[in-house]
Motif scaffolding. Structure first.
Motif, PDB file in Angstrom:
ATOM      1  N   PRO A 118     -35.857   0.899 -35.470  1.00  0.00           N
ATOM      2  CA  PRO A 118     -36.599  -0.367 -35.518  1.00  0.00           C
ATOM      3  C   PRO A 118     -36.152  -1.372 -34.468  1.00  0.00           C
ATOM      4  O   PRO A 118     -36.859  -2.337 -34.188  1.00  0.00           O
ATOM      5  N   THR A 119     -34.976  -1.147 -33.870  1.00  0.00           N
ATOM      6  CA  THR A 119     -34.475  -2.036 -32.820  1.00  0.00           C
ATOM      7  C   THR A 119     -34.776  -1.493 -31.421  1.00  0.00           C
ATOM      8  O   THR A 119     -34.383  -2.111 -30.425  1.00  0.00           O
ATOM      9  N   ALA A 120     -35.457  -0.356 -31.333  1.00  0.00           N
ATOM     10  CA  ALA A 120     -35.726   0.262 -30.027  1.00  0.00           C
ATOM     11  C   ALA A 120     -36.559  -0.675 -29.158  1.00  0.00           C
ATOM     12  O   ALA A 120     -37.458  -1.375 -29.643  1.00  0.00           O
ATOM     13  N   ASN A 121     -36.253  -0.688 -27.846  1.00  0.00           N
ATOM     14  CA  ASN A 121     -37.054  -1.514 -26.942  1.00  0.00           C
ATOM     15  C   ASN A 121     -38.336  -0.791 -26.561  1.00  0.00           C
ATOM     16  O   ASN A 121     -38.540   0.384 -26.892  1.00  0.00           O
ATOM     17  N   ALA A 122     -39.216  -1.489 -25.866  1.00  0.00           N
ATOM     18  CA  ALA A 122     -40.541  -0.939 -25.543  1.00  0.00           C
ATOM     19  C   ALA A 122     -40.440   0.341 -24.722  1.00  0.00           C
ATOM     20  O   ALA A 122     -41.206   1.292 -24.932  1.00  0.00           O
ATOM     21  N   ASP A 123     -39.480   0.405 -23.790  1.00  0.00           N
ATOM     22  CA  ASP A 123     -39.336   1.599 -22.950  1.00  0.00           C
ATOM     23  C   ASP A 123     -38.953   2.819 -23.776  1.00  0.00           C
ATOM     24  O   ASP A 123     -39.468   3.925 -23.559  1.00  0.00           O
ATOM     25  N   THR A 124     -38.021   2.628 -24.718  1.00  0.00           N
ATOM     26  CA  THR A 124     -37.600   3.746 -25.571  1.00  0.00           C
ATOM     27  C   THR A 124     -38.748   4.204 -26.462  1.00  0.00           C
ATOM     28  O   THR A 124     -38.966   5.411 -26.645  1.00  0.00           O
ATOM     29  N   ILE A 125     -39.466   3.254 -27.043  1.00  0.00           N
ATOM     30  CA  ILE A 125     -40.611   3.596 -27.899  1.00  0.00           C
ATOM     31  C   ILE A 125     -41.637   4.397 -27.100  1.00  0.00           C
ATOM     32  O   ILE A 125     -42.130   5.442 -27.557  1.00  0.00           O
ATOM     33  N   LYS A 126     -41.934   3.932 -25.898  1.00  0.00           N
ATOM     34  CA  LYS A 126     -42.893   4.631 -25.042  1.00  0.00           C
ATOM     35  C   LYS A 126     -42.421   6.044 -24.731  1.00  0.00           C
ATOM     36  O   LYS A 126     -43.195   7.003 -24.810  1.00  0.00           O
ATOM     37  N   TYR A 127     -41.135   6.178 -24.394  1.00  0.00           N
ATOM     38  CA  TYR A 127     -40.585   7.495 -24.066  1.00  0.00           C
ATOM     39  C   TYR A 127     -40.710   8.456 -25.255  1.00  0.00           C
ATOM     40  O   TYR A 127     -41.170   9.587 -25.110  1.00  0.00           O
ATOM     41  N   VAL A 128     -40.296   8.006 -26.436  1.00  0.00           N
ATOM     42  CA  VAL A 128     -40.306   8.877 -27.620  1.00  0.00           C
ATOM     43  C   VAL A 128     -41.744   9.265 -27.988  1.00  0.00           C
ATOM     44  O   VAL A 128     -42.019  10.436 -28.290  1.00  0.00           O
ATOM     45  N   LEU A 129     -42.660   8.311 -27.951  1.00  0.00           N
ATOM     46  CA  LEU A 129     -44.056   8.618 -28.288  1.00  0.00           C
ATOM     47  C   LEU A 129     -44.654   9.624 -27.309  1.00  0.00           C
ATOM     48  O   LEU A 129     -45.337  10.575 -27.708  1.00  0.00           O
ATOM     49  N   GLN A 130     -44.396   9.419 -26.027  1.00  0.00           N
ATOM     50  CA  GLN A 130     -44.961  10.327 -25.022  1.00  0.00           C
ATOM     51  C   GLN A 130     -44.291  11.686 -25.059  1.00  0.00           C
ATOM     52  O   GLN A 130     -44.971  12.721 -25.011  1.00  0.00           O
ATOM     53  N   HIS A 131     -42.965  11.698 -25.167  1.00  0.00           N
ATOM     54  CA  HIS A 131     -42.243  12.970 -25.151  1.00  0.00           C
ATOM     55  C   HIS A 131     -42.570  13.823 -26.382  1.00  0.00           C
ATOM     56  O   HIS A 131     -42.716  15.044 -26.281  1.00  0.00           O
ATOM     57  N   SER A 132     -42.698  13.176 -27.530  1.00  0.00           N
ATOM     58  CA  SER A 132     -42.986  13.909 -28.773  1.00  0.00           C
ATOM     59  C   SER A 132     -44.467  14.251 -28.919  1.00  0.00           C
ATOM     60  O   SER A 132     -44.839  15.038 -29.774  1.00  0.00           O
ATOM     61  N   GLU A 133     -45.319  13.622 -28.092  1.00  0.00           N
ATOM     62  CA  GLU A 133     -46.782  13.794 -28.171  1.00  0.00           C
ATOM     63  C   GLU A 133     -47.329  13.310 -29.508  1.00  0.00           C
ATOM     64  O   GLU A 133     -48.244  13.891 -30.082  1.00  0.00           O
ATOM     65  N   ALA A 134     -46.740  12.220 -30.008  1.00  0.00           N
ATOM     66  CA  ALA A 134     -47.194  11.659 -31.280  1.00  0.00           C
ATOM     67  C   ALA A 134     -48.629  11.164 -31.158  1.00  0.00           C
ATOM     68  O   ALA A 134     -49.006  10.535 -30.163  1.00  0.00           O
ATOM     69  N   LYS A 135     -49.420  11.434 -32.184  1.00  0.00           N
ATOM     70  CA  LYS A 135     -50.817  11.020 -32.181  1.00  0.00           C
ATOM     71  C   LYS A 135     -51.049   9.708 -32.929  1.00  0.00           C
ATOM     72  O   LYS A 135     -52.110   9.097 -32.802  1.00  0.00           O
ATOM     73  N   ALA A 136     -50.072   9.312 -33.732  1.00  0.00           N
ATOM     74  CA  ALA A 136     -50.194   8.065 -34.491  1.00  0.00           C
ATOM     75  C   ALA A 136     -48.810   7.516 -34.755  1.00  0.00           C
ATOM     76  O   ALA A 136     -47.807   8.226 -34.604  1.00  0.00           O
ATOM     77  N   ILE A 137     -48.774   6.251 -35.122  1.00  0.00           N
ATOM     78  CA  ILE A 137     -47.492   5.624 -35.450  1.00  0.00           C
ATOM     79  C   ILE A 137     -47.682   4.690 -36.641  1.00  0.00           C
ATOM     80  O   ILE A 137     -48.593   3.854 -36.670  1.00  0.00           O
ATOM     81  N   PHE A 138     -46.856   4.860 -37.663  1.00  0.00           N
ATOM     82  CA  PHE A 138     -46.807   3.925 -38.779  1.00  0.00           C
ATOM     83  C   PHE A 138     -45.883   2.777 -38.379  1.00  0.00           C
ATOM     84  O   PHE A 138     -44.755   2.994 -37.927  1.00  0.00           O
ATOM     85  N   ILE A 139     -46.363   1.538 -38.560  1.00  0.00           N
ATOM     86  CA  ILE A 139     -45.603   0.354 -38.151  1.00  0.00           C
ATOM     87  C   ILE A 139     -45.313  -0.508 -39.375  1.00  0.00           C
ATOM     88  O   ILE A 139     -46.227  -0.886 -40.115  1.00  0.00           O
ATOM     89  N   GLY A 140     -44.027  -0.818 -39.602  1.00  0.00           N
ATOM     90  CA  GLY A 140     -43.633  -1.564 -40.790  1.00  0.00           C
ATOM     91  C   GLY A 140     -42.847  -2.817 -40.482  1.00  0.00           C
ATOM     92  O   GLY A 140     -43.194  -3.582 -39.577  1.00  0.00           O
ATOM     93  N   LYS A 141     -41.746  -3.038 -41.216  1.00  0.00           N
ATOM     94  CA  LYS A 141     -40.902  -4.224 -41.061  1.00  0.00           C
ATOM     95  C   LYS A 141     -40.193  -4.191 -39.715  1.00  0.00           C
ATOM     96  O   LYS A 141     -39.512  -3.223 -39.395  1.00  0.00           O
ATOM     97  N   LEU A 142     -40.352  -5.254 -38.927  1.00  0.00           N
ATOM     98  CA  LEU A 142     -39.707  -5.339 -37.616  1.00  0.00           C
ATOM     99  C   LEU A 142     -39.226  -6.761 -37.372  1.00  0.00           C
ATOM    100  O   LEU A 142     -39.837  -7.727 -37.858  1.00  0.00           O
TER     101      LEU A 142
END
Length: 551
Positions: free
Chosen positions: A92-116
């Motif tokens: 939940p503390t990941a920065n935008a670059d890390t989030i982008k990397y993980v989403l692209q690398h994992s090929e995630a099709k959706a993301i659940f977004i909660g408490k931030l």
């Protein structure tokens, strides 16, 4: 014959049938507890799974979770398992670059977004090709809202996964670069969760509090995993400001933490009572036990039968200090790649403080070349996602995992971590220095909160120090004398090439936000090395220098 354990999907069905009306999750909102029974969690998870299929997602699709710990995190995790999707947790503390990397690398099709805490700075990491699904906290714009998802379709019927089906891809915290995605199967996770619950004696009467990141394997296995095996109740924290109060309300009988928080608790206790007064009170038999009990109650840990510590090295002096107030803290060691169940000092042995415990059930350890710790168990990860070379490099021919940690195993089978293979560096003298043992000794000085020894290519290794909160109120000369004395004592016990050139007290706090700490509060040594290596070349002979003196 290998023992087969039930998956979380089957266990959720079982508990909903056996104790459906019993409270499973307790979440504080505006200082009121919102309770969810096993039946409610079961129903909501199956409805969410049905909604995902209604939206066009298919079995095996990767779906990310970005949220602080909350009841909905558990429900979403269950829903993804029920539907046969592969979860990709993101810190939940990941920065935008890390989030982008993980989403692209994992090929995630959706993301659940909660408490931030800082969704505005993170939003740019989520591209338009990824569907955003709300977990009901509305911290970031989403295409589909929580209640909408719960009402979108009929509940999906449970389909039990096979042991070799992929459950989750857990990205390591990235202390040395881009995180690697460890692929974890249902068989490996279920084995670890059952072994943890058996080892710790988990029961439906247990109360735990979930606050360390669920994106990290330790919380996922020890808290989520043990709760689903043991059938106990899980509490959550509303905010950092309410943390102590929330722990008091939960009054957990199993409490897991990290060295930095145990250190902070200690500092607050000493600041409130005074070190001399506390030592005096604890030395009086009857009074000491009353004081110790009062301290445990104020922490909310008076009912805790198990106290745990992991994720980073902890000073033996700190554990002995807690022993004086009747708190036996079990140190443990584990990794993402072995589902966090590896070694632990439980049942607790006072004489084994300084080790990380003995191997758990069905865990094999041995020491390889360069004192590297090799590990094998049924909880081992399958592979690094899309990194076949890294996977091959990490495993020996006989299936042991090269942990990267260096260690020694004593005659009783207890493990002591002595360093990291990649952390060791050569000074200008051409000899290797192992920084971890030096850091462990320095950390016993109460004026030090965090310490990192660097010195690659330098005449001497130097200790970078983040002062403890209490040290900031002391006279500079007193702090300098204390650190110089500790530095000299440590150097006297080292070989000549590893003697310290001194201590550099850094100005800027080491945090996740400035990229010095990982989300699990491990120090990124390479970041500090890059920032300070040019500043330490002239340091010699136990001198203590404040960073502002070098500017």
């Amino acid at each position: 014959m290998t023992e087969v354990f039930k998956s979380p999907v089957e266990l959720l069905d079982d508990w909903a049938r056996v104790q459906g009306e019993k409270t499973y999750l307790r979440q504080p909102i505006d200082r009121q507890l919102n309770d969810y029974s096993w039946t409610q969690v079961h129903q909501m998870a199956h409805r969410l799974a049905g909604a995902l299929y209604k939206l066009g997602f298919e079995k095996g699709d990767k779906i990310a979770i970005l949220s602080k710990n909350c009841a909905e995190w558990f429900m979403v995790d269950f829903a993804l398992m029920v539907g046969g999707f592969i979860s990709v947790p993101i810190y939940p503390t990941a920065n935008a670059d890390t989030i982008k990397y993980v989403l692209q690398h994992s090929e995630a099709k959706a993301i659940f977004i909660g408490k931030l805490d800082d969704p505005a700075s993170q939003e740019s990491g989520i591209g338009g090709e990824v569907s955003r699904l709300s977990m009901g906290h509305d911290h970031m714009p989403c295409q589909y809202h929580w209640q909408q998802l719960l009402e979108l379709a009929e509940p999906f019927e449970s389909q039990y996964p096979a042991d070799d089906d992929i459950m989750t891809i857990i990205y390591t915290s990235g202390s040395t670069g881009n995180p690697k995605g460890a692929v974890m199967t249902y068989g490996a996770f279920s084995w670890a969760a059952h072994r943890i619950a058996q080892h710790l004696g988990g029961t439906p009467q247990d109360r735990v509090i979930s606050y360390l990141p669920l994106a990290h394997i330790t919380e996922r296995a020890y808290i989520f995993g043990s709760s689903i095996v043991g059938g106990g109740t899980v509490y959550f924290v509303e905010s950092l400001d309410t943390f102590v109060e929330d722990v008091q309300v939960a009054n957990p009988n199993f409490f897991l933490s990290v060295p930095r928080l145990w250190t902070l608790f200690q500092k607050n206790i000493i600041a409130k009572v005074g070190e001399s007064k506390l030592n005096l009170l604890l030395s009086v038999p009857v009074v000491g036990s009353l004081v110790a009990r009062k301290i445990r109650k104020q922490l909310g840990l008076n009912s805790a039968r198990i106290l745990g510590c992991g994720s980073a090295p902890v000073s033996p002096a700190l554990l002995h200090w807690y022993g004086r107030i009747g708190m036996k803290i079990t140190e443990a060691w584990g990794m993402t790649e072995n589902a966090a169940y590896a070694t632990l000092n439980f049942p607790f042995r006072q004489d084994k403080i300084g080790t990380v415990g003995a191997p758990g059930t069905d865990v094999e350890l041995k020491i390889g070349e360069n004192n590297e710790l090799l590990f094998r168990s049924p909880g081992l990860f399958k592979e690094y996602y899309k990194r076949p070379e890294a996977t091959a490099e990490a495993l020996t021919e006989d299936g042991f995992f090269r942990t990267g940690d260096q260690g020694a195993i004593d005659d009783d089978g207890y493990l002591c971590i002595t360093g990291r293979v990649k952390d060791n560096f050569k000074t200008a003298k051409g000899k290797f220095v192992a920084p971890v043992p030096i850091e462990r000794r320095l950390a016993q000085n109460n004026n030090i909160e965090l310490v990192c020894v660097i010195g690659s290519g330098q005449p001497y290794p130097v200790a970078l120090v983040q002062l403890a909160e209490g040290a900031h109120g002391l006279p500079k000369a007193e702090v300098e004398a204390s650190l110089a004395k500790t530095c000299a004592e440590v150097s006297a016990s080292m070989e000549s090439h590893a003697t310290l050139g001194g201590v550099l007290i850094t100005d800027e706090p080491w945090t996740v936000d400035n990229d010095v700490l990982t989300p699990t509060l491990k120090i990124k040594r390479h970041v500090l090395e890059a920032k300070y290596s040019e500043k330490i070349g002239g340091m010699r002979g136990d001198q203590v220098v404040w960073e502002q003196q070098l500017n």
